[in-house]
Design a protein around this motif. Structure first.
Motif, PDB file in Angstrom:
ATOM      1  N   VAL A  45      12.651   2.264   7.904  1.00  0.00           N
ATOM      2  CA  VAL A  45      11.383   1.814   8.225  1.00  0.00           C
ATOM      3  C   VAL A  45      10.354   2.950   8.484  1.00  0.00           C
ATOM      4  N   GLY A  46       9.349   2.815   8.676  1.00  0.00           N
ATOM      5  CA  GLY A  46       8.023   3.580   9.131  1.00  0.00           C
ATOM      6  C   GLY A  46       8.174   3.966  10.678  1.00  0.00           C
TER       7      GLY A  46
ATOM      8  N   HIS B 208       0.773  -1.101  -0.069  1.00  0.00           N
ATOM      9  CA  HIS B 208      -0.109  -0.116   0.021  1.00  0.00           C
ATOM     10  C   HIS B 208       0.941   1.333  -0.009  1.00  0.00           C
TER      11      HIS B 208
ATOM     12  N   LYS C 116      -2.727  -2.401   6.003  1.00  0.00           N
ATOM     13  CA  LYS C 116      -3.344  -3.155   5.694  1.00  0.00           C
ATOM     14  C   LYS C 116      -4.594  -4.036   6.455  1.00  0.00           C
TER      15      LYS C 116
ATOM     16  N   GLY D 238       1.260   3.493   2.232  1.00  0.00           N
ATOM     17  CA  GLY D 238       2.121   4.041   3.306  1.00  0.00           C
ATOM     18  C   GLY D 238       3.431   2.908   3.225  1.00  0.00           C
ATOM     19  N   ASN D 239       3.435   1.733   2.929  1.00  0.00           N
ATOM     20  CA  ASN D 239       4.627   0.907   2.817  1.00  0.00           C
ATOM     21  C   ASN D 239       5.523   1.725   1.791  1.00  0.00           C
TER      22      ASN D 239
ATOM     23  N   LYS E 255      -3.368   5.215  10.788  1.00  0.00           N
ATOM     24  CA  LYS E 255      -2.226   5.152   9.973  1.00  0.00           C
ATOM     25  C   LYS E 255      -2.904   4.346   8.905  1.00  0.00           C
ATOM     26  N   MET E 256      -2.437   4.517   7.719  1.00  0.00           N
ATOM     27  CA  MET E 256      -2.781   3.373   6.495  1.00  0.00           C
ATOM     28  C   MET E 256      -1.973   2.240   6.660  1.00  0.00           C
TER      29      MET E 256
ATOM     30  N   ALA F 176       7.004   9.514   7.508  1.00  0.00           N
ATOM     31  CA  ALA F 176       7.048   8.110   8.661  1.00  0.00           C
ATOM     32  C   ALA F 176       5.836   7.582   8.768  1.00  0.00           C
ATOM     33  N   LYS F 177       4.690   8.345   8.742  1.00  0.00           N
ATOM     34  CA  LYS F 177       3.193   7.895   8.898  1.00  0.00           C
ATOM     35  C   LYS F 177       2.368   8.644   7.977  1.00  0.00           C
ATOM     36  N   ILE F 178       1.952   7.642   6.912  1.00  0.00           N
ATOM     37  CA  ILE F 178       0.961   8.104   6.021  1.00  0.00           C
ATOM     38  C   ILE F 178      -0.423   7.565   6.792  1.00  0.00           C
TER      39      ILE F 178
ATOM     40  N   ASP G  46       5.857   3.337  12.845  1.00  0.00           N
ATOM     41  CA  ASP G  46       5.486   2.175  13.796  1.00  0.00           C
ATOM     42  C   ASP G  46       6.622   1.068  14.064  1.00  0.00           C
ATOM     43  N   GLN G  47       7.459   1.169  13.415  1.00  0.00           N
ATOM     44  CA  GLN G  47       8.747   0.241  13.869  1.00  0.00           C
ATOM     45  C   GLN G  47       9.752   0.674  14.474  1.00  0.00           C
TER      46      GLN G  47
ATOM     47  N   GLY H 215       6.579   5.296   3.371  1.00  0.00           N
ATOM     48  CA  GLY H 215       7.259   5.206   4.402  1.00  0.00           C
ATOM     49  C   GLY H 215       8.422   4.285   4.517  1.00  0.00           C
ATOM     50  N   ALA H 216       8.650   3.390   3.646  1.00  0.00           N
ATOM     51  CA  ALA H 216       9.540   2.453   3.712  1.00  0.00           C
ATOM     52  C   ALA H 216      10.446   2.121   2.334  1.00  0.00           C
TER      53      ALA H 216
HETATM   54  P1  ADP Z   1       1.553  -2.917   7.744  1.00  0.00           P
HETATM   55  O1  ADP Z   1       1.993  -1.820   8.803  1.00  0.00           O
HETATM   56  O2  ADP Z   1       0.599  -2.566   6.639  1.00  0.00           O
HETATM   57  O3  ADP Z   1       0.902  -4.113   8.433  1.00  0.00           O
HETATM   58  P2  ADP Z   1       4.144  -3.970   7.204  1.00  0.00           P
HETATM   59  O4  ADP Z   1       4.155  -4.246   8.786  1.00  0.00           O
HETATM   60  O5  ADP Z   1       4.699  -4.926   6.496  1.00  0.00           O
HETATM   61  O6  ADP Z   1       2.616  -3.215   6.632  1.00  0.00           O
HETATM   62  O7  ADP Z   1       5.288  -2.457   7.046  1.00  0.00           O
HETATM   63  C1  ADP Z   1       6.236  -2.459   5.905  1.00  0.00           C
HETATM   64  C2  ADP Z   1       6.837  -1.286   6.312  1.00  0.00           C
HETATM   65  O8  ADP Z   1       6.075  -0.250   5.799  1.00  0.00           O
HETATM   66  C3  ADP Z   1       7.221  -0.924   7.527  1.00  0.00           C
HETATM   67  O9  ADP Z   1       8.648  -0.474   7.279  1.00  0.00           O
HETATM   68  C4  ADP Z   1       6.340  -0.050   7.974  1.00  0.00           C
HETATM   69  O10 ADP Z   1       6.872   0.944   9.116  1.00  0.00           O
HETATM   70  C5  ADP Z   1       5.929   0.681   6.936  1.00  0.00           C
HETATM   71  N1  ADP Z   1       4.663   1.371   6.825  1.00  0.00           N
HETATM   72  C6  ADP Z   1       3.574   0.864   7.195  1.00  0.00           C
HETATM   73  N2  ADP Z   1       2.418   1.409   7.057  1.00  0.00           N
HETATM   74  C7  ADP Z   1       2.855   2.658   6.899  1.00  0.00           C
HETATM   75  C8  ADP Z   1       2.278   3.904   6.815  1.00  0.00           C
HETATM   76  N3  ADP Z   1       0.918   4.143   7.209  1.00  0.00           N
HETATM   77  N4  ADP Z   1       3.265   5.101   6.735  1.00  0.00           N
HETATM   78  C9  ADP Z   1       4.400   5.012   6.883  1.00  0.00           C
HETATM   79  N5  ADP Z   1       5.068   3.711   6.958  1.00  0.00           N
HETATM   80  C10 ADP Z   1       4.321   2.520   6.877  1.00  0.00           C
END
Ligand code: ADP
Ligand code: NA
Length: 330
Positions: free
Chosen positions: A148-149, A18, A200, A20-21, A197-198, A186-188, A151-152, A24-25
Motif C-alpha cells: 500500500v501507499g 492515477h 482522485k 500515485g496509485n 498527495k496526488m 509511498a507518497k506521490i 496513507d494506508q 505507490g501500490a
Molecule cells: P485515492 O487515495 O486516490 O483515493 P485509493 O484509496 O483507491 O486511491 O488508493 C489505492 C492505493 O493507492 C492505496 O494503496 C494507496 O495507498 C495508494 N495511493 C493512493 N494515492 C497515492 C499517492 N499519492 N502516492 C502513493 N500511493 C498512493
C-alpha cells in the motif's frame, strides 16, 4: 504454496487509476506476484460507502480489473478478483466490527478526512467502518504482507491490533500482517500543489495524472508542473518538493537512479527535465491505455477470469472464516 501471502485492494470509484496509485501500490502488486502467493481485489464493497451509480460502478469495476491486468498482473501468477464476489468479506467484517472500539475507529485519519469532505449528514456508517472491513479483507487471506501507499499505514496498524486482539481472546486464528510500503514512492504528490498527495478526491485537476487520459493532455500537465524557486535540479524533498516529486516519478518509471538524473541535468533548467519526463510519461501511458482497451474489448474473457479468481479466493477465505466462526462460538 509455501510462499508468504500478499493481499491488497484498490477502489473502482474513480474510473482511471492515477499515477500515485500506480507508483505507490500497483507497481508493488506486480513485484510481489513473483515472490508471494498474492491476492489482489477490486474493492467494490468499499466503493458504496459513498453515493454511487449502479451502472457506473459495474463499468468501473471491470475497468479497474482491466487496468490491473494492463499494469502487469498475471492471473497465472496471482489471484485477481472482485470483493463482492466473495461474501466472506462482509461476514468477517461484521465480526471485526464487534471487537473494534468506537473510539479506536474514530481515530482513523482517512475516515476523518473523507467524512469531513462529505459532511456529517452525508457520511454513512459504512464509511465509518470501512477501515474495519479492510481489516477483514486482509485477515481472511492470512496475509503476511500488504502492499500500500503511506496513507494506508494506519489501517494496516489497525489490522495488526485487531488480529492480535482476536488471537489473544479466542486462540491463534489470524496471521499478523506487515505493511509493504516502498519509501521512495509511498507518497506521490500533486503536480500543481506538491504539498498535497496526488489523489482522485483532493488533487487539483491539472496536478492529477490519470493513467487513461489522452497522452497529449498528460504530457501537457507534466510540462506545466509546478517547480520550485531556484534552478538547480537536485532532490530535496523539504525545500524543493516539486522538483523532488518529478525526480521520483522519473527515476521510478525509467529505473534511473536519482543521482544519475541529478548528474544528467546539471546546468540544465527545469524545462529540460519536464520535457523529458513528459516523453517518459507518454511512453508509459500509451501502451497502458492500449492494453486496458484490449482487455475491455473482451468482457467475456475478463468476467471469466474474475470468476476464476473469486473461486480461488473464496476457497481460502471460507477456510479462515470457518475457523474464526468456530473460535467465536458459532
Ligand atoms: P485515492 O487515495 O486516490 O483515493 P485509493 O484509496 O483507491 O486511491 O488508493 C489505492 C492505493 O493507492 C492505496 O494503496 C494507496 O495507498 C495508494 N495511493 C493512493 N494515492 C497515492 C499517492 N499519492 N502516492 C502513493 N500511493 C498512493
Ligand atoms: Na487512499
Amino acid at each position: 504454496s509455501d510462499r508468504p501471502r500478499a493481499l491488497s485492494g484498490i477502489q473502482p470509484t474513480a474510473g482511471s487509476f492515477h499515477l500515485g496509485n500506480y507508483l505507490g501500490a500497483i507497481r508493488q502488486y506486480t513485484a510481489l506476484q513473483e515472490s508471494h502467493d498474492a491476492f489482489y481485489m477490486v474493492v467494490d464493497l468499499h466503493a458504496i460507502t459513498v453515493p454511487q451509480d449502479p451502472a457506473v460502478l459495474r463499468a468501473n469495476t471491470r475497468l479497474a480489473a482491466a487496468q490491473l491486468l494492463a499494469a502487469g498482473l498475471d492471473p497465472q501468477r496471482c489471484t485477481l478478483f472482485v470483493q463482492s464476489h466473495v461474501p466472506e468479506h462482509a461476514q468477517l467484517g461484521w465480526v471485526m466490527n464487534c471487537i473494534t472500539g468506537f473510539g479506536e475507529a474514530s481515530r482513523m485519519t482517512q475516515f476523518k478526512d473523507k467524512s469531513a469532505k462529505q459532511g456529517a449528514d452525508r457520511t454513512t456508517v459504512g464509511l465509518f467502518t470501512y477501515p474495519v472491513l479492510q481489516v477483514a479483507d486482509i485477515l481472511l487471506y492470512q496475509a503476511d504482507s500488504v502492499p500500500v501507499g503511506e496513507d494506508q499505514r494506519q489501517h494496516v496498524e489497525l489490522t495488526r491490533d485487531l488480529a492480535e486482539r482476536f488471537n489473544g481472546r479466542f486462540g491463534h486464528t489470524f496471521t499478523v500482517p506487515s505493511p509493504h510500503i516502498v519509501k521512495e514512492t509511498a507518497k506521490i504528490y500533486d503536480l500543481q500543489d506538491p504539498s498535497i498527495k496526488m489523489s482522485k478526491s483532493a488533487s487539483t485537476t491539472k496536478g492529477l495524472i490519470n493513467l487513461l487520459d489522452e497522452p497529449k493532455a498528460t504530457a501537457k500537465k507534466v510540462k506545466s508542473a509546478v517547480t520550485d524557486t531556484g534552478s538547480e535540479i537536485v532532490f530535496d524533498a523539504e525545500n524543493k518538493p516539486g522538483v523532488s516529486n518529478l525526480l521520483t516519478i522519473f527515476s521510478t518509471l525509467t529505473g534511473t537512479t536519482i543521482g544519475d538524473l541529478e548528474a544528467r541535468y546539471t546546468g540544465k533548467g527545469y524545462g529540460a527535465l519536464k520535457t523529458d519526463l513528459a516523453d517518459v510519461m507518454v511512453d508509459f501511458v500509451t501502451p497502458f491505455r492500449d492494453r486496458t482497451q484490449e482487455f475491455l474489448e473482451d468482457p467475456e474473457t475478463l468476467d471469466a477470469l474474475l470468476a476464476t479468481g473469486a473461486e480461488k479466493a473464496r476457497a481460502v477465505a471460507a477456510e479462515t472464516l470457518a475457523t474464526a466462526y468456530d473460535r467465536i462460538g458459532f
